[in-house]
Design a protein around this motif. Structure first.
Motif, mmCIF file in Angstrom:
data_model
loop_
_atom_site.group_PDB
_atom_site.id
_atom_site.type_symbol
_atom_site.label_atom_id
_atom_site.label_comp_id
_atom_site.label_asym_id
_atom_site.label_seq_id
_atom_site.Cartn_x
_atom_site.Cartn_y
_atom_site.Cartn_z
ATOM 1 N N THR A 10 0.659 -1.245 0.023
ATOM 2 C CA THR A 10 -0.097 -0.072 -0.120
ATOM 3 C C THR A 10 0.829 1.411 -0.176
ATOM 4 O O THR A 10 2.271 1.274 0.281
ATOM 5 C CB THR A 10 -0.972 0.038 1.305
ATOM 6 N N ILE A 11 0.169 2.354 -0.659
ATOM 7 C CA ILE A 11 0.694 3.636 -0.193
ATOM 8 C C ILE A 11 -0.106 4.389 0.615
ATOM 9 O O ILE A 11 -1.244 4.597 0.374
ATOM 10 C CB ILE A 11 1.022 4.353 -1.564
ATOM 11 N N THR A 12 0.567 5.239 1.341
ATOM 12 C CA THR A 12 -0.187 6.095 2.216
ATOM 13 C C THR A 12 -0.646 7.421 1.159
ATOM 14 O O THR A 12 0.104 8.034 0.769
ATOM 15 C CB THR A 12 0.407 6.531 3.407
ATOM 16 N N ARG A 13 -1.936 7.568 1.309
ATOM 17 C CA ARG A 13 -2.478 8.912 0.556
ATOM 18 C C ARG A 13 -2.149 10.202 1.351
ATOM 19 O O ARG A 13 -2.333 10.323 2.447
ATOM 20 C CB ARG A 13 -4.055 8.809 0.404
ATOM 21 N N THR A 14 -1.769 11.050 0.318
ATOM 22 C CA THR A 14 -1.643 12.424 1.052
ATOM 23 C C THR A 14 -2.291 13.380 0.283
ATOM 24 O O THR A 14 -2.392 14.593 1.050
ATOM 25 C CB THR A 14 0.158 12.604 1.029
ATOM 26 N N GLU A 15 -3.143 13.028 -0.499
ATOM 27 C CA GLU A 15 -3.602 14.200 -1.239
ATOM 28 C C GLU A 15 -5.338 13.671 -1.515
ATOM 29 O O GLU A 15 -5.469 12.414 -1.492
ATOM 30 C CB GLU A 15 -3.502 14.476 -2.770
ATOM 31 N N PHE A 16 -6.386 14.427 -1.015
ATOM 32 C CA PHE A 16 -7.758 13.798 -1.006
ATOM 33 C C PHE A 16 -8.744 14.802 -2.136
ATOM 34 O O PHE A 16 -8.233 15.597 -2.602
ATOM 35 C CB PHE A 16 -8.354 14.187 0.286
ATOM 36 N N GLY A 17 -9.723 14.091 -2.117
ATOM 37 C CA GLY A 17 -10.711 14.966 -2.917
ATOM 38 C C GLY A 17 -10.913 13.939 -4.277
ATOM 39 O O GLY A 17 -10.118 13.117 -4.500
ATOM 40 N N LYS A 18 -11.784 14.580 -4.913
ATOM 41 C CA LYS A 18 -12.362 13.829 -6.362
ATOM 42 C C LYS A 18 -11.449 13.878 -7.367
ATOM 43 O O LYS A 18 -11.066 12.974 -8.217
ATOM 44 C CB LYS A 18 -13.660 14.328 -6.734
ATOM 45 N N GLY A 19 -10.428 14.963 -7.463
ATOM 46 C CA GLY A 19 -9.483 15.237 -8.519
ATOM 47 C C GLY A 19 -8.506 14.094 -8.115
ATOM 48 O O GLY A 19 -7.895 13.571 -8.961
ATOM 49 N N SER A 20 -8.078 14.002 -6.900
ATOM 50 C CA SER A 20 -6.730 13.328 -6.629
ATOM 51 C C SER A 20 -7.242 11.845 -6.645
ATOM 52 O O SER A 20 -6.173 10.868 -7.273
ATOM 53 C CB SER A 20 -6.452 13.378 -5.209
ATOM 54 N N ALA A 21 -8.555 11.611 -6.398
ATOM 55 C CA ALA A 21 -8.911 10.080 -6.614
ATOM 56 C C ALA A 21 -9.135 9.586 -7.875
ATOM 57 O O ALA A 21 -8.512 8.721 -8.222
ATOM 58 C CB ALA A 21 -10.317 9.880 -5.846
ATOM 59 N N ARG A 22 -9.401 10.591 -8.830
ATOM 60 C CA ARG A 22 -9.394 10.360 -10.341
ATOM 61 C C ARG A 22 -8.040 10.128 -10.822
ATOM 62 O O ARG A 22 -7.682 9.126 -11.530
ATOM 63 C CB ARG A 22 -10.125 11.494 -10.988
ATOM 64 N N ARG A 23 -6.940 10.913 -10.360
ATOM 65 C CA ARG A 23 -5.820 10.843 -10.748
ATOM 66 C C ARG A 23 -5.160 9.274 -10.318
ATOM 67 O O ARG A 23 -4.454 8.875 -11.074
ATOM 68 C CB ARG A 23 -4.825 12.009 -10.227
ATOM 69 N N ALA A 24 -5.580 8.954 -9.116
ATOM 70 C CA ALA A 24 -5.177 7.757 -8.549
ATOM 71 C C ALA A 24 -5.557 6.591 -9.308
ATOM 72 O O ALA A 24 -4.783 5.480 -9.927
ATOM 73 C CB ALA A 24 -5.424 7.523 -7.080
ATOM 74 N N ARG A 25 -6.849 6.559 -9.703
ATOM 75 C CA ARG A 25 -7.324 5.712 -10.579
ATOM 76 C C ARG A 25 -6.522 5.515 -12.062
ATOM 77 O O ARG A 25 -6.576 4.473 -12.642
ATOM 78 C CB ARG A 25 -8.906 5.853 -10.657
ATOM 79 N N ARG A 26 -6.552 6.527 -12.691
ATOM 80 C CA ARG A 26 -5.978 6.801 -13.915
ATOM 81 C C ARG A 26 -4.362 6.097 -14.066
ATOM 82 O O ARG A 26 -3.888 5.523 -14.828
ATOM 83 C CB ARG A 26 -5.635 8.227 -14.447
ATOM 84 N N GLU A 27 -3.763 6.209 -12.535
ATOM 85 C CA GLU A 27 -2.370 5.817 -12.351
ATOM 86 C C GLU A 27 -2.519 4.201 -12.031
ATOM 87 O O GLU A 27 -1.485 3.643 -11.553
ATOM 88 C CB GLU A 27 -1.743 6.493 -11.451
ATOM 89 N N GLY A 28 -3.724 3.667 -12.052
ATOM 90 C CA GLY A 28 -3.861 2.237 -11.643
ATOM 91 C C GLY A 28 -3.790 1.754 -10.474
ATOM 92 O O GLY A 28 -3.464 0.732 -9.772
ATOM 93 N N GLN A 29 -4.280 2.748 -9.420
ATOM 94 C CA GLN A 29 -4.371 2.793 -8.031
ATOM 95 C C GLN A 29 -6.088 2.734 -7.428
ATOM 96 O O GLN A 29 -6.651 3.450 -8.206
ATOM 97 C CB GLN A 29 -3.634 3.713 -7.090
ATOM 98 N N VAL A 30 -6.173 2.291 -6.416
ATOM 99 C CA VAL A 30 -7.573 2.083 -5.843
ATOM 100 C C VAL A 30 -7.575 2.772 -4.446
ATOM 101 O O VAL A 30 -6.863 2.496 -3.578
ATOM 102 C CB VAL A 30 -8.137 0.766 -5.635
#
Length: 208
Positions: A10-30
């Motif tokens: 796992t990686i600890t999330r440091t950014e939050f919000g819909k924008g950061s979640a979308r970026r994470a999913r584009r980078e292959g992360q849940v």
């Protein structure tokens, strides 16, 4: 059984919000939230392909061994949010568990075998709820209807549970009902009734 422990980094999330979640999913992360046992919720990222592979191979009750900040933590998926069109896993909640701890989970019922000729097998419930050790969760329960005659019913009480597990669902919950299959004559009677009804309506309209 869930005795195979699935390791996920796992990686600890440091950014939050819909924008950061979308970026994470584009980078292959849940995006994930890990909570339980009176601990502070931890916001994490899982590798999407690895997580999806675990769910595909071992089911949604898979016991996970997470590597969080260099330490191992056992967890169970509590909720998994999947996009209705793309089927991409958008978010998951993970529950902290400990070895020897019991958890309440829903286990799918898998109907196998063919009932006796002339019967129809209907499914009334797709799962039952049990309390079981986190390291001993079944992937599913097989319920065999091989050779079963019409008039037979299977309830939650008929399922053989793992040692130490407890049934939470009502024991009388109907799972599978084996009935006589409708015959061609039965279907013909229905069609004739429909035709008679239509004829009666037509006659009534003609008399108006």
């Amino acid at each position: 059984m869930a005795k195979e422990i699935n390791n996920l980094k796992t990686i600890t999330r440091t950014e939050f919000g819909k924008g950061s979640a979308r970026r994470a999913r584009r980078e292959g992360q849940v995006p994930a939230v890990l909570y339980g046992h009176h601990t502070e919720p931890r916001h994490l990222l899982l590798n999407a392909l690895d997580f999806a592979a675990v769910l595909r191979n071992h089911g949604t009750n898979s016991l996970l061994t997470l590597e969080v900040d260099g330490k191992e933590q056992l967890a169970l998926p509590k909720q998994i949010d999947v996009h209705p069109l793309t089927r991409v896993i958008e978010h998951t909640d993970l529950l902290v568990v400990k070895k020897g701890e019991k958890v309440v989970v829903e286990i799918a019922i898998l109907v196998v075998g063919e009932a006796a000729p002339g019967t129809l097998v209907t499914t009334d419930a797709d799962f039952i709820e049990i309390e079981v050790e986190a390291t001993d969760i079944p992937e599913d329960f097989e319920l065999s209807v091989a050779g079963v005659e019409a008039g037979t019913q299977f309830t939650a009480a008929d399922i053989t549970l793992p040692s130490g597990a407890t049934l939470i669902s009502d024991p009388e919950t109907l799972l599978v009902n084996v009935i006589e299959a409708p015959t061609g004559d039965d279907l013909g009677d229905d069609e004739e009734s429909d035709e008679e009804g239509e004829s009666a309506e037509d006659s009534g309209k003609a008399g108006e």
